[in-house]
Design an enzyme around this catalytic site. Structure first.
Site, PDB file in Angstrom:
ATOM      1  N   HIS A 260       1.452   2.305   4.581  1.00  0.00           N
ATOM      2  CA  HIS A 260       2.344   1.413   3.847  1.00  0.00           C
ATOM      3  C   HIS A 260       2.194   1.707   2.353  1.00  0.00           C
ATOM      4  O   HIS A 260       1.091   1.584   1.813  1.00  0.00           O
ATOM      5  CB  HIS A 260       1.956  -0.031   4.155  1.00  0.00           C
ATOM      6  CG  HIS A 260       2.862  -1.046   3.538  1.00  0.00           C
ATOM      7  ND1 HIS A 260       4.129  -1.282   4.005  1.00  0.00           N
ATOM      8  CD2 HIS A 260       2.702  -1.866   2.469  1.00  0.00           C
ATOM      9  CE1 HIS A 260       4.701  -2.215   3.274  1.00  0.00           C
ATOM     10  NE2 HIS A 260       3.853  -2.590   2.329  1.00  0.00           N
ATOM     11  N   ASP A 262       3.647   0.533  -1.154  1.00  0.00           N
ATOM     12  CA  ASP A 262       4.517  -0.362  -1.912  1.00  0.00           C
ATOM     13  C   ASP A 262       5.214   0.442  -2.994  1.00  0.00           C
ATOM     14  O   ASP A 262       4.561   1.125  -3.793  1.00  0.00           O
ATOM     15  CB  ASP A 262       3.687  -1.509  -2.500  1.00  0.00           C
ATOM     16  CG  ASP A 262       3.244  -2.474  -1.406  1.00  0.00           C
ATOM     17  OD1 ASP A 262       4.052  -2.747  -0.507  1.00  0.00           O
ATOM     18  OD2 ASP A 262       2.090  -2.932  -1.442  1.00  0.00           O
ATOM     19  N   ASP A 372       5.853  -6.072   5.830  1.00  0.00           N
ATOM     20  CA  ASP A 372       5.124  -6.745   4.747  1.00  0.00           C
ATOM     21  C   ASP A 372       5.984  -7.604   3.838  1.00  0.00           C
ATOM     22  O   ASP A 372       5.654  -7.752   2.680  1.00  0.00           O
ATOM     23  CB  ASP A 372       4.393  -5.669   3.922  1.00  0.00           C
ATOM     24  CG  ASP A 372       3.462  -6.265   2.877  1.00  0.00           C
ATOM     25  OD1 ASP A 372       2.884  -7.324   3.156  1.00  0.00           O
ATOM     26  OD2 ASP A 372       3.337  -5.692   1.788  1.00  0.00           O
ATOM     27  N   HIS A 577       9.972  -5.312  -1.854  1.00  0.00           N
ATOM     28  CA  HIS A 577       9.335  -6.596  -1.533  1.00  0.00           C
ATOM     29  C   HIS A 577       8.176  -7.026  -2.440  1.00  0.00           C
ATOM     30  O   HIS A 577       7.505  -8.015  -2.127  1.00  0.00           O
ATOM     31  CB  HIS A 577       8.934  -6.643  -0.052  1.00  0.00           C
ATOM     32  CG  HIS A 577       7.863  -5.673   0.349  1.00  0.00           C
ATOM     33  ND1 HIS A 577       8.104  -4.590   1.153  1.00  0.00           N
ATOM     34  CD2 HIS A 577       6.546  -5.616   0.066  1.00  0.00           C
ATOM     35  CE1 HIS A 577       6.987  -3.926   1.348  1.00  0.00           C
ATOM     36  NE2 HIS A 577       6.021  -4.531   0.699  1.00  0.00           N
TER      37      HIS A 577
HETATM   38 ZN   LIG Z   1       3.941  -4.148   0.884  1.00  0.00          ZN
END
Ligand SMILES: [Zn+2]
Length: 1020
Positions: A260, A262, A372, A577
């Site tokens: 993951h 970001d 997430d 997000h």
């Molecule tokens: Zn995230």
């Protein structure tokens, strides 16, 4: 010796085995101490420090100065480039040779001008393999470059992870040398570790745990760390244990590598590009050594970054995508916020994402992947299905603070009834490590035992990137089918979901939104980002419609397809997000605002060009209305005269401004007690000296909206100190700290004295540092009262809201969401009700009883709470982490209150909220031009949301409509454009050859189910 009976003392045996592989205790005599063989220093190590992130070609040409291991460099966000020259000793022939590199920054190894490996201590990657088994013909003298970012996996938070970054952090390399790795020791260490973990995780209740305990104890007996020839016996004992098979009924865990990343969070966008490079190049090198390894990877934007910054790596990725090992997932441009983006934005996330995946990899993703984000809109199932996606994976609802979500595998049914098969990996994580603990959790936590016998386990370091390691793969390989543990197979989303689908008869259904009972502050934090998002969504909507009309009327006009794609992608990126929720560091906010500035600047040029093409050239003032209904509104003419005019604008069209006079002008009366009465024939309001509404009456119905003895438009402030996640969380207990704002700096005074517009102004003091100034505006013919608000905000851990206590009693309130609306309770009966003490909505919320209600509209806010009869709009927060300056400064926003009879649908609340958000745009036109409407819809409940050129171009328009009232209706879409053919298509604009649209002389006949989205291709 080991055949002697052992005493019944589980703890000593277990700890004995633990100490045998400890990297802290007894390394002088245990197995761990034998992992490394000989070592040898580097030939030379030199460095060069750069404040910017520069390409390899530039960096390698710089002057490198000698670097000594342990020396510090920095500060934060700089880059230290190292040149490493090394010579592997001849005598290491046949050995596995690594470059050991330990540092607190994130590093990328470059070899022959190509990125080859990421090195991150936090991500358990501290060695680069120079040779698996050194041969004479291999190069022994090698030059490498190491590009080291002065930040960790999670940025550089000062004191805690989510604190603002320390701008002056220093970094160092703690270890840089060549070593021989004893592969047989490494394998044996993994055997030991897994057995010890089985003992611990299965506990004292399972006989299998004891079998592991005696096995591992015997292995310690057999194994002499000083004598490598003893290792194979211990190893085969472990093999024997691990190869004892399960029965047929065992749960199957579908392991998938994941990382993951970001797209921006505690580090800026630019660093994310390098995080993708470091993480994914490591994945590729793992694939080269582990042909069974499967890795799932989301976010088209990140692929796009890697394509432009690391083209060599990108073509390797393309190769492994073709082989089915590197699997693009999710189908969206970024993993966006699941609450705040508009319906059209959500469609564009998929349209841009799927378009990219199809173009680069020849595939469309079949699952939506959003592990997430902070809640999931009830309209997502329909949007997914419209984009060719019928499966969904997340795990975030395991973060619920109050209620435990009851399912892991279930059907999620959206607002319109669309269903998607949904899986929450029961391990409640997207960054597992392939450990026994992860697998045991996956089986134990599964809330659909007996219904679903397959689960996902996503493994690899995440959030800041990193991804899987060789050790994780080794662990998973060992326990593919071991009695007492779930069966583990390297899998893919497609395999998992087809298994779940094949055996889905007993699965439950969850209807409506997936609301996250946490992070509810993210509807409000970083108000400027939210405002820019709303206004840019509006701007691109208008640019597309104006350009489509201009192109359709005059084929010489060039539809700005590429430019629009570029601007949409910037807007979509900022919907990531941790960006639109406001949970990012200040550097990210700066970048986001820069992108919005670009969208505004270039979007304004595009809008002007399109409107000029539409306006038939001339010196008169006209208006462009992008909304699908006729509007009769007061506007401000900004031709220098600043005068007001009441204009009539046709549905999706243009018109010259012809000044008309209202039937009832606005009257404004200052009363002797200092209060002001305003009236426009529809509404009458009495405004107190402090700006609160003593009364708001709907004249025709003779109904008062404001609750007895209360004031509407009451500003209130709360203490807002969450438990940890500062920018994210507002906690239930903040409600106990409510304080009304009563300190008047300037009392109500008349600003506009009536006619077309009446207005009053006033200023309140929030504190010694903050003030709110407001103009309350009543326009002729307008059914709502507007509050143009300016706040000087310099608070710390406070939450500003505005309240309207109203004369309505209803157990439910209604909130606008993407392409529709939904109800939430106004009471706190159960824990599921009170956990929604702060909720999100888009342009409006409404509280209605039979035949009367109040709507609260806004132009850039998302946080609401409607409890009992008090409607509250959340305005500003003041969190200090991760951005200590979040929301400090001046804010401007508008909200409006609209009392109405009948239902909110029949009272046109939805249309009024659109009107507030989509101002009529002024254009130049010739004085003799006539009003022109390009589109209109026969049925009020149908909203024509989008008009754009088809992605495929070639003279085709796409129009998107949705049913907004929650009703089944038929509607006719009228158009003045020369449409030759019309076809139904999906949200990816793929024509449905079985569904030509029904065209008549009246227009295109369409039928809708509640909240259905319909997209058409119009061939001109
Ligand atoms: Zn995230």
């Amino acid at each position: 010796m080991y055949h002697q009976p052992v005493l019944k003392h589980r703890r000593t045996l277990l700890e004995r085995a633990e100490k045998f592989i400890s990297d802290v205790y007894f390394t002088d005599c245990n197995l761990r101490g034998r992992l490394y063989g000989d070592s040898c220093p580097l030939e030379s190590l030199t460095s060069f420090l750069s404040p910017k992130r520069i390409p390899f070609d530039d960096a390698s040409k710089q002057n490198f100065a000698p670097y000594k291991v342990g020396d510090t460099f920095g500060p934060t966000w700089w880059t230290c480039w190292f040149k490493v020259t090394l010579t592997i000793p001849e005598s290491w022939r046949g050995k596995e040779v690594h470059l050991l590199w330990e540092s607190d920054g994130e590093a990328m190894v470059w070899r022959d001008g190509q990125p080859v490996q990421g090195l991150t201590k936090e991500g358990e990657k501290t060695s680069y393999i120079l040779s698996d088994c050194l041969k004479d013909k291999e190069p022994h003298s090698v030059t490498l470059y190491v590009e080291m970012a002065c930040n960790g996996l999670f940025g550089a938070g000062q004191g805690s992870m989510i604190a603002a970054p320390d701008p002056n952090r220093k970094f160092s390399v703690q270890r840089a040398e060549l070593v021989v790795i004893n592969r047989n020791v490494r394998e044996l260490l993994t055997d030991f570790e897994m057995l010890v973990d089985i003992v611990k995780e299965l506990g004292e209740g399972e006989q299998r745990g004891y079998q592991a305990l005696f096995t591992v104890n015997e292995m310690v007996n057999l194994c002499d760390p000083a004598d490598p020839s003893s290792f194979s016996k211990a190893h085969s004992m472990a093999r024997k244990f691990f190869s004892q098979r399960n029965g047929e009924s065992q749960h199957t865990v579908h392991a998938m590598g994941h990382c993951h990343i970001d797209s921006a969070w505690l580090w800026p966008y630019e660093e994310t590009i390098r995080k993708c490079g470091r993480s994914w190049v490591t994945v590729i090198s793992l694939m080269e050594r582990n042909p069974e390894f499967v890795f799932t990877c989301s976010q088209a934007q990140q692929f796009q970054w890697v394509k432009s910054w690391y083209p060599g790596l990108f073509s390797k990725i393309q190769h492994y995508v073709k082989k089915g090992q590197f699997i693009p997932v999710g189908g969206t441009w970024v993993e966006m916020d699941g609450n705040l983006p508009s319906g059209e934005s959500m469609v564009r996330q998929f349209l841009e994402g799927q378009h990219f995946f199809n173009q680069e990899f020849g595939m469309y993703c079949k699952e939506f992947w959003l592990p997430d984000t902070f809640g999931y809109s009830a309209q997502l199932p329909q949007i997914m299905q419209g984009c060719g996606i019928s499966n969904f994976l997340t795990q975030k609802l395991s973060w619920n603070l109050v209620n435990t979500f009851p399912h892991n595998t279930f059907f999620w049914e959206g607002l319109d009834g669309s269903k998607v098969l949904t899986h929450f990996p029961p391990g409640n994580s997207y960054e597992m490590k392939g450990k026994i603990e992860d697998l045991v959790k996956t089986v134990k936590n599964n809330k659909d035992k007996g219904r679903a016998n397959h689960s996902a386990a996503l493994f690899g370091f995440g959030d800041g990137g990193g991804g899987p390691t060789q050790l994780m793969l080794d662990r998973l390989r060992l326990i593919q089918d071991t009695d007492g543990l779930p069966r583990v197979q390297m899998s893919s989303p497609e395999k998992l979901f087809s298994q779940l689908q094949a055996d889905s008869a007993l699965l439950c259904t969850w209807t409506g939104e997936l609301f996250l009972e946490l992070h509810n502050g993210t509807y409000t934090t970083q108000a400027q980002i939210k405002r820019e998002n709303r206004q840019c969504e509006t701007l691109l909507h208008d640019v597309e419609i104006a350009s489509s009309l201009a192109f359709s009327r005059d084929r010489v006009f060039q539809y700005p397809q590429e430019k629009l794609r570029q601007l949409w992608r910037l807007l979509l990126l900022n919907q990531f997000h941790d960006v639109i929720p406001g949970s990012c560091i200040g550097m990210v906010v700066e970048d986001a605002l820069k992108y919005y500035e670009e969208i505004r600047r270039d979007g304004a040029v595009l809008l002007r060009q399109a409107c000029e093409a539409l306006g038939s050239k001339g010196s008169s003032v006209g208006v462009f209305n992008s909304l699908p209904w006729e509007r009769h509104e007061v506007i401000q003419i900004t031709d220098g005269s600043d005068k007001l005019a009441l204009v009539k604008a046709p549905s999706v069209g243009v018109s010259p401004v012809k000044d008309t006079q209202p039937v009832t002008p606005v009257s404004v009366t200052l009363q002797s007690d200092g209060t002001v009465v305003m009236e426009n024939g529809i509404l009458q309001t009495v405004i107190n000296k402090d700006g609160t509404l003593a009364s708001l009456r709907l004249i025709g119905a003779n109904r008062e909206a404001i609750s007895d003895g209360c004031g509407g438009n009451q500003f209130v402030i709360f203490d807002d100190v969450p438990l940890y996640w500062d920018a994210w969380d507002v906690m239930d207990y903040h409600l106990q700290t409510r304080k009304p704002i009563l300190d008047v700096v300037q009392p109500v005074h008349v600003v506009s004295s009536g006619g077309l517009r009446g207005s009053v102004g006033f200023t309140l003091r929030i504190s010694g540092k903050s003030t709110v100034t407001q103009e309350i505006v009543m326009d002729a013919m307008c059914p709502y009262l507007k509050f143009n608000t300016k706040v000087q905000w310099a608070e710390s851990h406070k939450f500003l809201k505005v309240e309207f206590p109203v004369r309505v009693r209803s157990p439910n309130a209604t909130y606008e969401i993407q392409f529709g609306h939904l109800q939430r309770p106004t009471h706190w009966n159960t824990s599921w009700d009170w956990a929604r003490f702060e909720v999100w909505g888009h342009k409006w919320a409404d509280l209605s009883e039979h035949n009367f209600g109040i709507a609260l509209l806004n132009d850039c806010k998302y946080g609401y709470s409607i409890h009992k009869n008090t409607m509250t709009l959340s305005l500003l927060r003041a969190p200090k982490a991760p951005d200590p300056t979040a929301d400090m400064g001046t804010h401007q926003f508008t909200y409006a209150v609209m009392p109405h009879t009948r239902s909110f649908q029949d009272a046109s609340v939805i249309q009024c909220a659109y009107n507030l958000n989509f101002p009529l745009r002024l254009i130049q036109c010739s004085p003799d031009s006539v009003p022109w409407s390009a589109f209109s819809v026969s049925t009020e409940s149908i909203i024509l949301e989008t008009i754009k050129q088809a992605e495929a171009g070639n003279g085709t328009l796409v129009v998107r409509l949705y049913e907004s009232y929650g009703s089944s209706v038929k509607a006719t879409l009228h158009t003045a454009l020369p449409v030759r053919e019309a076809w139904h298509c999906d949200l990816l604009e793929r024509r449905d050859p079985t569904q030509p649209a029904h065209m008549t002389s009246e227009g295109i006949i369409l039928s809708f189910k509640p909240f259905q989205i319909v997209t058409l291709l119009l061939i001109l």
